[in-house]
Write a protein that holds these residues in place. Structure first.
Motif, short mmCIF file in Angstrom:
data_model
loop_
_atom_site.label_atom_id
_atom_site.label_comp_id
_atom_site.label_asym_id
_atom_site.label_seq_id
_atom_site.Cartn_x
_atom_site.Cartn_y
_atom_site.Cartn_z
N HIS A 226 -10.82 -54.70 2.58
CA HIS A 226 -10.98 -54.80 1.13
C HIS A 226 -12.33 -55.43 0.78
CE1 HIS A 226 -10.10 -56.06 -3.06
NE2 HIS A 226 -9.35 -54.97 -3.06
N HIS A 227 -12.72 -56.44 1.55
CA HIS A 227 -14.01 -57.07 1.31
C HIS A 227 -15.15 -56.08 1.57
CE1 HIS A 227 -17.09 -60.02 0.89
NE2 HIS A 227 -17.33 -60.16 2.18
N PHE A 228 -15.02 -55.28 2.63
CA PHE A 228 -16.01 -54.25 2.93
C PHE A 228 -16.16 -53.29 1.76
CE2 PHE A 228 -16.65 -49.91 4.69
CZ PHE A 228 -17.95 -50.07 5.18
N MET A 229 -15.04 -52.87 1.19
CA MET A 229 -15.09 -51.95 0.05
C MET A 229 -15.68 -52.63 -1.18
SD MET A 229 -11.63 -49.63 0.35
CE MET A 229 -10.47 -50.91 0.77
N GLN A 230 -15.35 -53.90 -1.38
CA GLN A 230 -15.90 -54.63 -2.53
C GLN A 230 -17.41 -54.74 -2.45
OE1 GLN A 230 -13.54 -58.29 -2.19
NE2 GLN A 230 -12.88 -57.99 -4.31
N GLY B 82 -2.96 -47.37 -1.24
CA GLY B 82 -2.47 -48.45 -2.09
C GLY B 82 -3.56 -49.28 -2.75
N VAL B 83 -4.82 -48.99 -2.45
CA VAL B 83 -5.92 -49.75 -3.06
C VAL B 83 -6.17 -49.21 -4.47
CG1 VAL B 83 -8.37 -50.33 -2.93
CG2 VAL B 83 -6.99 -50.25 -0.84
N LYS B 84 -5.82 -50.01 -5.45
CA LYS B 84 -5.90 -49.56 -6.86
C LYS B 84 -6.95 -50.30 -7.67
CE LYS B 84 -2.18 -46.96 -6.22
NZ LYS B 84 -2.30 -45.49 -6.11
#
Length: 445
Positions: free
Chosen positions: A198-202, A218-220
């Protein structure tokens, strides 16, 4: 430290694919490179051909007046070159730590995931031929794991196994999947593992994710370009083009595409890369995107067809159950098109920890996908020996156990220690594993 052409960088463990990739790339950017390793390899010979000084083996004398020393993950703090660099006050970084220095000012198209990241990265490099590239395997298009181009943009295969993908400065995050793997780096904690993704995507300005993965679906909370394979990829077909495997499919409303290789996973990897190219170039460049896609010819050790005759030999890096199952499905397609009646799978398990972490899936992943299973000893990759009762666990396959194999002409000979126990020929033979099986199949060991 500046990144100018006068910067001198020494790489310890330069023969490894990850470290050699960084060395090749920085050499192309005009930096002065030296290196060392414990033994010669194809990578050290390649670099030496460019008159890059390579010390074999490690020696304190290799450390002179460099500005920076970068070492591979397996190099220990007591290494003589590390110690000499510290004595001289030269900055020493691990490969993971060095990524921020190397990628910090680039537009990084960063690809990470448990499976498919090398293939997706290589396809992206075909779609962006003017970009630099550092990937985890040799692309057959340009015969290297590095595209040595001077560009502000770079395709980079990021590594989640040691969390170094968090140092890759992603402009574009491309994620084929986020299946748990290398959990020792995350203290066997799924919250920590998915938190890193999630941090990588952020961190990224733009994201492309594959909704076939349960976590990514599930990442919304992060706006992303999404691929929903079940609905977005249609009309998949497989054929041979000049005796090479090809998957053809329709992607959304963008039309039909063809990519080297077999399998639904190939259509998904290519689709992620195509969506990225459409975002970068614009939909009006679809004809050029399709033309560039045709340049992708596969990568070494991924469905790598190393012999075509009455005995076909394929080398594949698959070493996780998900990868093995996908590869064997591709092999079945190839065998059907070539009208070959027998598939022999040779599996070299990779790491005791990986086998134990995925034991049920390993036991099941060969089901109905090969006609004969041969199991080699576990490639330890530095781990201590652990007794695993492969004979009982895999007895329903009636497997053959061998210590090693040798390439003899167009056949493979199986050995139990010094005794040859079987000759393999007149079949499609697929080698599976991330250890030295690739060299055994090629007759290089």
């Amino acid at each position: 430290m500046s990144r100018g052409e006068n910067v001198k960088i020494h790489f310890i463990g330069i023969g490894g694919i990850g470290i050699s990739g960084l060395a090749k790339y920085l050499y192309a950017q005009g930096m002065q490179i030296t290196g060392s390793d414990i033994a010669q390899s194809n990578a050290t010979k390649y670099l030496a051909s460019y008159d890059i000084p390579i010390n074999i083996p490690h020696s304190a004398s290799a450390i002179t007046d460099q500005d920076l020393v970068i070492h591979s993950a397996i190099i220990k703090p007591d290494n003589v070159e590390v110690q000499e660099a510290l004595r001289k006050g030269i900055k020493v970084l691990s490969r993971k730590e060095a990524l921020a220095f190397i990628l910090g000012k680039k537009r990084v198209f960063s690809v990470c995931g448990a499976h498919g990241k090398s293939t997706t990265s290589a396809i992206l490099s075909s779609l962006f031929p003017h970009f630099g590239a550092i990937i985890g395997a040799d692309s057959k298009e340009f015969g290297s794991n590095v595209r040595e181009a001077k560009s502000e943009s770079i395709v980079f295969e990021a590594d989640e196994s040691d969390k170094s993908f968090l140092n890759s400065n992603p402009y574009f995050a491309i994620i084929p999947n986020a299946e748990p793997e290398h959990m020792e780096s995350y203290h066997h904690n799924l919250d920590e593992f998915y938190g890193a993704y999630h941090h990588f995507m952020q961190m990224a300005t733009k994201r492309i994710i594959n909704l076939a993965d349960p976590y990514l679906k599930g990442v919304k909370d992060l706006e992303s370009i999404v691929l929903d394979p079940q609905n977005d990829i249609t009309d998949i077909s497989f054929n041979l083009c000049n005796d090479e495997p090809q998957t053809t499919f329709t992607l959304k409303n963008y039309g039909s595409f063809s990519v080297w290789g077999f399998g639904e996973h190939m259509a998904q990897n290519a689709s992620l890369a195509i969506l990225c190219a459409i975002e970068e170039y614009g939909e009006e460049q679809l004809p050029q995107i399709k033309a560039n896609l045709a340049h992708f010819k596969g990568i070494k050790k991924r469905f790598d067809i190393i012999q075509k005759s009455s005995t076909i030999i394929i080398d594949d890096y698959a070493h996780h159950p998900t990868e093995i199952k996908a590869t064997l499905k591709s092999v079945r397609i190839y065998a059907d098109l070539k009208q070959i009646n027998k598939i022999i799978a040779i599996w070299q398990p990779h790491k005791y920890s990986r086998v134990l972490d995925n034991l049920t899936a390993f036991v099941e992943c060969f089901e109905n996908l090969c006609d004969e299973l041969i199991i080699l000893p576990v490639w330890k990759a530095g781990e201590a020996h652990i007794d695993i009762d492969f004979e009982t666990l895999f007895k329903h396959y009636n497997p053959v156990f061998a210590t090693h194999l040798k390439r003899v002409g167009e056949s493979l000979h199986l050995y139990q220690d010094q005794t040859m126990i079987k000759t393999l020929k007149d079949a499609l033979i697929i080698g599976l594993g991330a250890g030295d099986i690739t060299y055994q199949l090629r007759g290089e060991k």
